[in-house]
Design a protein around this motif. Structure first.
Motif, PDB file in Angstrom:
ATOM      1  N   ALA A 124       4.341   3.670  -8.406  1.00  0.00           N
ATOM      2  CA  ALA A 124       4.145   2.787  -9.613  1.00  0.00           C
ATOM      3  C   ALA A 124       3.368   1.598  -9.256  1.00  0.00           C
ATOM      4  O   ALA A 124       2.271   1.373 -10.014  1.00  0.00           O
ATOM      5  CB  ALA A 124       5.469   2.155 -10.127  1.00  0.00           C
ATOM      6  N   VAL A 125       3.514   0.961  -8.322  1.00  0.00           N
ATOM      7  CA  VAL A 125       2.749  -0.244  -7.640  1.00  0.00           C
ATOM      8  C   VAL A 125       1.193   0.385  -7.256  1.00  0.00           C
ATOM      9  O   VAL A 125       0.276  -0.229  -7.619  1.00  0.00           O
ATOM     10  CB  VAL A 125       3.428  -0.781  -6.418  1.00  0.00           C
ATOM     11  CG1 VAL A 125       2.365  -1.984  -5.873  1.00  0.00           C
ATOM     12  CG2 VAL A 125       4.501  -1.371  -6.676  1.00  0.00           C
ATOM     13  N   VAL A 126       1.263   1.383  -6.760  1.00  0.00           N
ATOM     14  CA  VAL A 126      -0.227   1.920  -6.191  1.00  0.00           C
ATOM     15  C   VAL A 126      -0.866   2.402  -7.752  1.00  0.00           C
ATOM     16  O   VAL A 126      -2.197   2.090  -7.599  1.00  0.00           O
ATOM     17  CB  VAL A 126       0.061   3.200  -5.756  1.00  0.00           C
ATOM     18  CG1 VAL A 126      -1.199   4.232  -5.464  1.00  0.00           C
ATOM     19  CG2 VAL A 126       0.506   3.125  -4.183  1.00  0.00           C
ATOM     20  N   ASP A 127      -0.367   2.953  -8.564  1.00  0.00           N
ATOM     21  CA  ASP A 127      -1.043   3.096  -9.962  1.00  0.00           C
ATOM     22  C   ASP A 127      -1.364   1.613 -10.752  1.00  0.00           C
ATOM     23  O   ASP A 127      -2.313   1.682 -11.172  1.00  0.00           O
ATOM     24  CB  ASP A 127      -0.199   4.184 -10.532  1.00  0.00           C
ATOM     25  CG  ASP A 127      -0.189   5.344 -10.040  1.00  0.00           C
ATOM     26  OD1 ASP A 127      -1.126   5.644  -9.013  1.00  0.00           O
ATOM     27  OD2 ASP A 127       0.541   6.270 -10.585  1.00  0.00           O
ATOM     28  N   LEU A 128      -0.429   0.788 -10.729  1.00  0.00           N
ATOM     29  CA  LEU A 128      -0.476  -0.220 -11.220  1.00  0.00           C
ATOM     30  C   LEU A 128      -1.681  -1.066 -10.752  1.00  0.00           C
ATOM     31  O   LEU A 128      -2.676  -1.530 -11.950  1.00  0.00           O
ATOM     32  CB  LEU A 128       0.656  -1.057 -11.217  1.00  0.00           C
ATOM     33  CG  LEU A 128       0.715  -2.339 -11.727  1.00  0.00           C
ATOM     34  CD1 LEU A 128       0.473  -2.553 -13.482  1.00  0.00           C
ATOM     35  CD2 LEU A 128       2.021  -3.346 -11.433  1.00  0.00           C
ATOM     36  N   ASP A 132      -5.289   2.672  -2.949  1.00  0.00           N
ATOM     37  CA  ASP A 132      -5.884   3.980  -2.498  1.00  0.00           C
ATOM     38  C   ASP A 132      -4.653   4.539  -1.381  1.00  0.00           C
ATOM     39  O   ASP A 132      -5.116   5.591  -0.901  1.00  0.00           O
ATOM     40  CB  ASP A 132      -7.223   3.622  -1.660  1.00  0.00           C
ATOM     41  CG  ASP A 132      -8.445   3.476  -2.452  1.00  0.00           C
ATOM     42  OD1 ASP A 132      -8.411   3.877  -3.619  1.00  0.00           O
ATOM     43  OD2 ASP A 132      -9.192   2.737  -1.984  1.00  0.00           O
ATOM     44  N   ARG A 133      -3.589   3.735  -1.172  1.00  0.00           N
ATOM     45  CA  ARG A 133      -2.697   4.377  -0.371  1.00  0.00           C
ATOM     46  C   ARG A 133      -1.484   3.881  -0.549  1.00  0.00           C
ATOM     47  O   ARG A 133      -1.321   2.800  -1.250  1.00  0.00           O
ATOM     48  CB  ARG A 133      -3.240   4.094   1.237  1.00  0.00           C
ATOM     49  CG  ARG A 133      -3.233   2.749   1.681  1.00  0.00           C
ATOM     50  CD  ARG A 133      -3.937   2.711   3.076  1.00  0.00           C
ATOM     51  NE  ARG A 133      -4.333   1.602   3.503  1.00  0.00           N
ATOM     52  CZ  ARG A 133      -3.588   0.715   4.343  1.00  0.00           C
ATOM     53  NH1 ARG A 133      -2.427   1.176   4.665  1.00  0.00           N
ATOM     54  NH2 ARG A 133      -3.951  -0.427   4.533  1.00  0.00           N
ATOM     55  N   CYS A 231      -8.431  -2.013  -3.400  1.00  0.00           N
ATOM     56  CA  CYS A 231      -7.589  -2.050  -4.712  1.00  0.00           C
ATOM     57  C   CYS A 231      -8.797  -2.054  -5.734  1.00  0.00           C
ATOM     58  O   CYS A 231      -9.606  -2.905  -5.748  1.00  0.00           O
ATOM     59  CB  CYS A 231      -7.141  -3.717  -4.424  1.00  0.00           C
ATOM     60  SG  CYS A 231      -6.228  -4.079  -5.977  1.00  0.00           S
ATOM     61  N   ARG A 232      -8.766  -1.067  -6.446  1.00  0.00           N
ATOM     62  CA  ARG A 232      -9.681  -0.847  -7.425  1.00  0.00           C
ATOM     63  C   ARG A 232      -9.707  -1.584  -8.650  1.00  0.00           C
ATOM     64  O   ARG A 232     -10.482  -1.518  -9.717  1.00  0.00           O
ATOM     65  CB  ARG A 232      -9.818   0.729  -7.775  1.00  0.00           C
ATOM     66  CG  ARG A 232     -10.473   1.480  -6.788  1.00  0.00           C
ATOM     67  CD  ARG A 232     -10.269   3.173  -7.163  1.00  0.00           C
ATOM     68  NE  ARG A 232      -9.110   3.753  -6.624  1.00  0.00           N
ATOM     69  CZ  ARG A 232      -8.080   3.994  -7.303  1.00  0.00           C
ATOM     70  NH1 ARG A 232      -8.194   3.955  -8.638  1.00  0.00           N
ATOM     71  NH2 ARG A 232      -6.953   4.457  -6.812  1.00  0.00           N
ATOM     72  N   SER A 233      -8.467  -2.216  -8.732  1.00  0.00           N
ATOM     73  CA  SER A 233      -8.377  -3.263  -9.878  1.00  0.00           C
ATOM     74  C   SER A 233      -8.885  -4.721  -9.488  1.00  0.00           C
ATOM     75  O   SER A 233      -8.576  -5.592 -10.306  1.00  0.00           O
ATOM     76  CB  SER A 233      -6.886  -3.438 -10.186  1.00  0.00           C
ATOM     77  OG  SER A 233      -6.213  -3.821  -9.157  1.00  0.00           O
ATOM     78  N   TRP A 234      -9.220  -4.782  -8.483  1.00  0.00           N
ATOM     79  CA  TRP A 234      -9.655  -6.043  -7.915  1.00  0.00           C
ATOM     80  C   TRP A 234     -10.751  -6.664  -8.664  1.00  0.00           C
ATOM     81  O   TRP A 234     -10.365  -7.963  -9.267  1.00  0.00           O
ATOM     82  CB  TRP A 234     -10.420  -5.826  -6.425  1.00  0.00           C
ATOM     83  CG  TRP A 234     -10.853  -7.256  -5.997  1.00  0.00           C
ATOM     84  CD1 TRP A 234     -11.931  -7.881  -5.927  1.00  0.00           C
ATOM     85  CD2 TRP A 234      -9.812  -8.217  -5.131  1.00  0.00           C
ATOM     86  NE1 TRP A 234     -11.839  -9.141  -5.306  1.00  0.00           N
ATOM     87  CE2 TRP A 234     -10.560  -9.194  -4.719  1.00  0.00           C
ATOM     88  CE3 TRP A 234      -8.272  -7.902  -4.829  1.00  0.00           C
ATOM     89  CZ2 TRP A 234      -9.853 -10.158  -4.069  1.00  0.00           C
ATOM     90  CZ3 TRP A 234      -7.859  -8.915  -4.097  1.00  0.00           C
ATOM     91  CH2 TRP A 234      -8.595 -10.032  -3.655  1.00  0.00           C
TER      92      TRP A 234
END
Length: 676
Positions: A124-128, A132-133, A231-234
Motif C-alpha cells: 500500500a505504501v509502495v503504491d501510494l 520502485d521497491r 519516488c515517481r510521485s515526487w
C-alpha cells in the motif's frame, strides 16, 4: 470440518421423513440409539434435538456433513447393511437441494474490522507513493525474481528463469539493499490455522503494535530513499508548485488525490481541510514544501482510515447479514485480492462514477488487474501459504542419512521451494488449467534440484542465484505440488517419512477437508525396542493407532493418502524398498471406494477426483479473497463455481474472475459493524 457420524442407517427413509416433517418417529426407530437416546451423542450429532424439517434446514453444516459421509461411503458403517447406489445418489441430491435452499436464507459471515498485514502495508505504501521497491525486507516473498521474466500480459513464461530464495530470513541477494534506510518492519503476520495471514479475526492491533505503526509512518516519511530517483510521485507531491499556481489550491488538490488513494475512497472535505491547514502551518513556520509534505505523509500513514479495512452499513440502509457492497468497497476488495494493496486511480475513478460494479466494466477491470505486474504479489502470497511452504524452512534431514541434501553448507530446500512456486506462476501467467497443479505435463528444475531427486549431491552451485529450466514431465512420479520435493520433505521427520502428516496435508491443502486434531490421550509410538521396529514397515508401526475406535475414523480418511506417498523418501527420492529391505506397499482404498495398487494408480485417481480438488481449491481462494472463514451462505456460490470449472472453465484466471464476480465477494454482513 470433520465429517464423521457413527451410525446412520436407512438414509432414504430419513430424508423422506424429514420432508414429511415427521422425523422423530424415524429417529427413534433408526438413529437415536447413537444420536440422542439416553444422552448418547456420537459424532456430536443429536438427532432428537431436531423437532421438525425446519430444524434440519436451519443446520446446513449438518446437512453438508451427511452429504460428505454418504459420498465417501463412511455411512452406513461396516456393521450395517449397505445402501443401494441409486438410493445413495437420491438422498445425496435431496440433501444438496435442502442445503442450497437453506444457505440462501443464511447471513454471510461478517469480516471483522482489521488492520492491514505487513505484506499489504508494504504494498500500500509502495503504491501510494509510487515507489520502485519495497520499504522493508519482505521475508513473505519466498521466491525472488532475478530477471524480468514475469509478464502476465504476454501469457507466456520463458523456458529459463533466474530466481533466488531467502533461507531463514538471511539476506543472500547481494545486490542493492532491501528496504528503505532507517525503516524497520513490524513482525511478520502468521498464517491462521488452515487459513491465511490476511484473516481479519487475526489482524488485531495492540497498543504496542500501534506505537510501532506510528514510528514506522515517521521513519518512512523521513527516509532518504524517498527521493526523486525512486519516488515517481515526487513531482506532483513533494515539489513546490510554480508561481502561477496558488499555494492553497496546490495543497488541497494534492491532498485530495493523496487522501483518496490512502483511504481508498474520497476523504471528507473537512478532513482534506484539516490536513491542508496542517501543511500550511508547517510552511508558515519555515518548513520547505518537501518537509511539509513528508510530515503530511507521516500523518496519513498513521491514520486509522489508512491502516484499517472494514465494512460499514451503507448510508440510508438498515444493517443486514446480506448487504451489497458499494463501488469503493468493491475496489478495495479487488485490490486486496489481486494486488494485496490499495486500489489504483483507475479503480477509484470508476467507483466514483458508480461504474465499477457494471458487469461489463468489472470484467474488463479484472482482466486488466490480472495482466498487471502487480498480480505477482498474488503469486508471492497465496500459493506459498496455501501449500504451507513455510514449514520447509525448518526441515533439516539427517546429514548422515541424506548427505546429498546439503551442498557446501547450503540446503537443497531453497531449490525445492522454488519448484511449486514457479509452477503456480506459470499456470497463472499462461492461464492454464488448475489441474496442472496436481498433474502438469511440465515442471521446473535446477541442477541442484535434479541431483536431489536422483539422490546425489553433484548439483553444482546456485547459492545466491538459482537457474531453473522448464522441462517436460515423462514420469507420473514427477510433476505437481503433491509429489514436489518441497512437500515431501516438509512432511517428514529428519530420519523418516510421516504418512499421517502427509495424509493430513493432502486432506487440508488439496481437498480442503482437514481432520480434527487427534485425541489428547493418544500415546506416542513405543520405540523402546528399536531392533524389532527396524524390521517393520511404517504401516506396521502405525497399526496400533488405527485400532483405537476414536482414532479409526480419522485414520480411514488420512492413511490412504499418506501411505500412497511412501515410495517417496524423506527428501522426495523414489524408493521401492525401505532401508531394512522390506518392500514399500502403498496399496489402499481411496475414499472407501477406489482401490489402487501402486502410486501411478493413486495419481490417476487424484486426477479423476477433479470435482473434489476443484471445490477444495476454490474454497481456499474464496476464503483468501474474503479474508475470513467460509460459512453456509457461501455454499451456493462455491457449488456454482465448482460446477463451472468442472464443466471446462477451469483455467486459473477464469476461476479467479469467478470469485471476484461471486455473490459472497459482492456482499457484506454489517450487523453490529461500526466505523472505527
Amino acid at each position: 470440518m470433520m465429517r464423521r457420524l457413527s451410525c446412520f442407517t436407512a438414509i432414504v427413509l430419513f430424508v423422506s421423513a424429514i420432508e414429511a416433517a415427521e422425523p422423530l418417529a424415524f429417529f427413534r426407530a433408526h438413529c437415536v440409539k447413537c444420536h440422542g437416546k439416553g444422552g448418547k451423542v456420537k459424532g456430536k450429532v443429536n438427532l432428537l434435538a431436531l423437532k421438525d424439517a425446519n430444524a434440519l434446514r436451519a443446520k446446513p453444516e449438518l446437512m453438508e456433513t451427511l452429504i460428505g459421509v454418504l459420498e465417501d461411503r463412511e455411512m452406513p458403517p461396516e456393521d450395517e447393511p449397505e445402501l443401494k447406489e441409486a438410493d445413495r445418489k437420491e438422498v445425496i441430491e435431496a440433501l444438496r437441494g435442502m442445503v442450497l435452499t437453506a444457505a440462501k436464507q443464511q447471513a454471510f459471515l461478517p469480516t471483522p474490522m482489521r488492520r492491514m498485514n505487513r505484506f499489504q502495508y508494504n504494498n500500500a505504501v509502495v503504491d501510494l507513493l509510487e515507489l520502485d521497491r519495497d520499504i522493508f525486507q519482505m521475508n513473505e516473498r519466498l521466491l525472488r525474481r532475478r530477471s524480468d521474466y514475469f509478464k502476465p500480459a504476454s501469457k507466456k513464461m520463458p523456458n529459463e528463469v533466474r530466481i533466488s530464495s531467502r533461507p531463514l530470513s538471511k539476506d543472500i541477494d547481494n545486490q542493492r539493499p532491501e528496504g528503505f534506510r532507517g525503516v524497520s518492519a513490524f513482525p511478520q503476520d502468521k498464517r491462521a490455522e488452515h487459513g491465511f495471514d490476511n484473516r481479519a479475526d487475526h489482524l488485531t492491533m495492540s497498543p504496542l503494535l500501534m506505537e510501532s505503526f506510528l514510528k514506522l509512518s515517521q521513519d518512512i516519511a523521513v527516509s532518504p530513499d524517498i527521493n526523486p530517483k525512486e519516488c515517481r510521485s515526487w513531482n506532483w507531491l513533494f515539489v513546490a508548485p510554480g508561481k502561477d499556481v496558488p499555494q492553497a489550491k496546490a495543497i488541497r488538490d494534492r491532498l485530495t488525490k493523496l487522501l483518496r488513494r490512502a483511504f481508498r475512497q474520497p476523504a471528507e472535505a473537512a478532513t482534506v481541510e484539516r490536513f491542508a491547514k496542517f501543511a500550511e502551518k508547517q510552511i508558515a513556520d519555515g518548513a520547505t514544501w518537501e518537509t511539509a509534505m513528508r510530515r503530511v505523509v507521516s500523518a496519513v500513514l498513521g491514520m486509522p482510515d489508512f491502516l484499517y479495512i472494514y465494512d460499514s452499513p451503507s448510508p440510508g440502509t438498515k444493517p443486514t447479514g446480506r448487504q451489497r457492497i458499494d463501488d469503493f468497497e468493491l475496489a478495495t476488495r479487488l485490490a486486496q485480492f489481486f494486488w494485496s494493496s490499495i486500489p489504483d486511480d483507475t479503480l477509484l475513478d470508476l467507483a466514483a462514477a458508480g461504474k465499477l460494479s457494471n458487469p461489463k466494466i468489472l470484467s474488463e477491470q479484472i482482466d486488466r488487474m490480472m495482466n498487471d505486474k502487480k498480480i505477482g504479489r498474488f503469486t508471492d502470497n497465496f500459493p506459498a501459504q496455501w501449500l504451507q511452504l513455510d514449514r520447509l524452512v525448518t526441515s533439516i534431514p539427517d546429514p548422515k542419512k541424506f548427505p546429498y541434501f546439503y551442498y557446501d553448507g547450503y540446503r537443497t530446500s531453497m531449490h525445492m521451494m522454488s519448484e511449486p512456486l514457479l509452477l503456480f506462476e506459470t499456470i497463472l501467467v499462461e492461464d492454464r488449467s488448475i489441474m496442472d497443479l496436481v498433474a502438469p505435463d511440465f515442471t521446473w528444475e535446477s541442477t541442484m534440484l535434479k541431483a536431489n531427486y536422483a539422490g546425489h549431491n553433484r548439483g553444482g552451485r546456485g547459492h545466491q542465484v538459482q537457474h531453473f529450466r522448464r522441462v517436460p514431465v515423462t514420469d507420473s512420479r514427477r510433476g505437481g505440488v503433491i509429489t514436489s520435493a518441497a512437500v515431501l520433505t516438509m512432511t517428514s521427520t529428519p530420519s523418516r517419512t510421516q504418512p499421517i502428516t502427509r495424509g493430513t496435508w493432502i486432506n487440508a491443502v488439496i481437498f480442503n477437508d482437514p481432520p480434527e486434531p487427534p485425541p489428547a490421550d493418544v500415546p506416542p509410538l513405543d520405540e523402546s525396542n528399536k531392533a524389532d521396529l527396524e524390521k517393520l514397515t511404517i504401516r506396521e508401526r502405525l497399526a496400533a493407532h488405527r485400532k483405537r475406535a476414536d482414532c479409526a475414523g480419522c485414520h480411514n480418511q488420512i492413511d490412504p493418502l499418506g501411505f500412497a506417498l511412501e515410495n517417496f523418501g524423506p527428501t522426495g527420492v523414489w524408493r521401492d524398498k525401505y532401508p531394512n529391505g522390506r518392500e514399500v506397499d502403498v496399496s489402499n482404498v481411496l475414499f472407501n471406494q477406489h482401490k489402487f495398487a501402486d502410486f501411478n494408480e493413486f495419481k490417476k485417481l487424484i486426477v479423476e477426483q477433479k470435482p473434489r480438488f476443484t471445490r477444495g481449491f476454490i474454497a481456499h481462494l474464496l476464503a483468501y479473497a474474503l479474508c475470513r472463514e467460509l460459512g453456509p451462505a457461501d455454499t451456493p456460490a462455491l457449488e456454482a463455481m465448482t460446477a463451472q470449472a468442472v464443466a471446462g472453465k477451469d483455467n486459473l484466471r477464469a476461476v479467479l474472475k469467478a470469485i471476484a464476480l461471486s455473490e459472497p465477494f459482492h456482499h457484506k454482513n454489517t450487523l453490529n459493524q461500526k466505523d472505527p
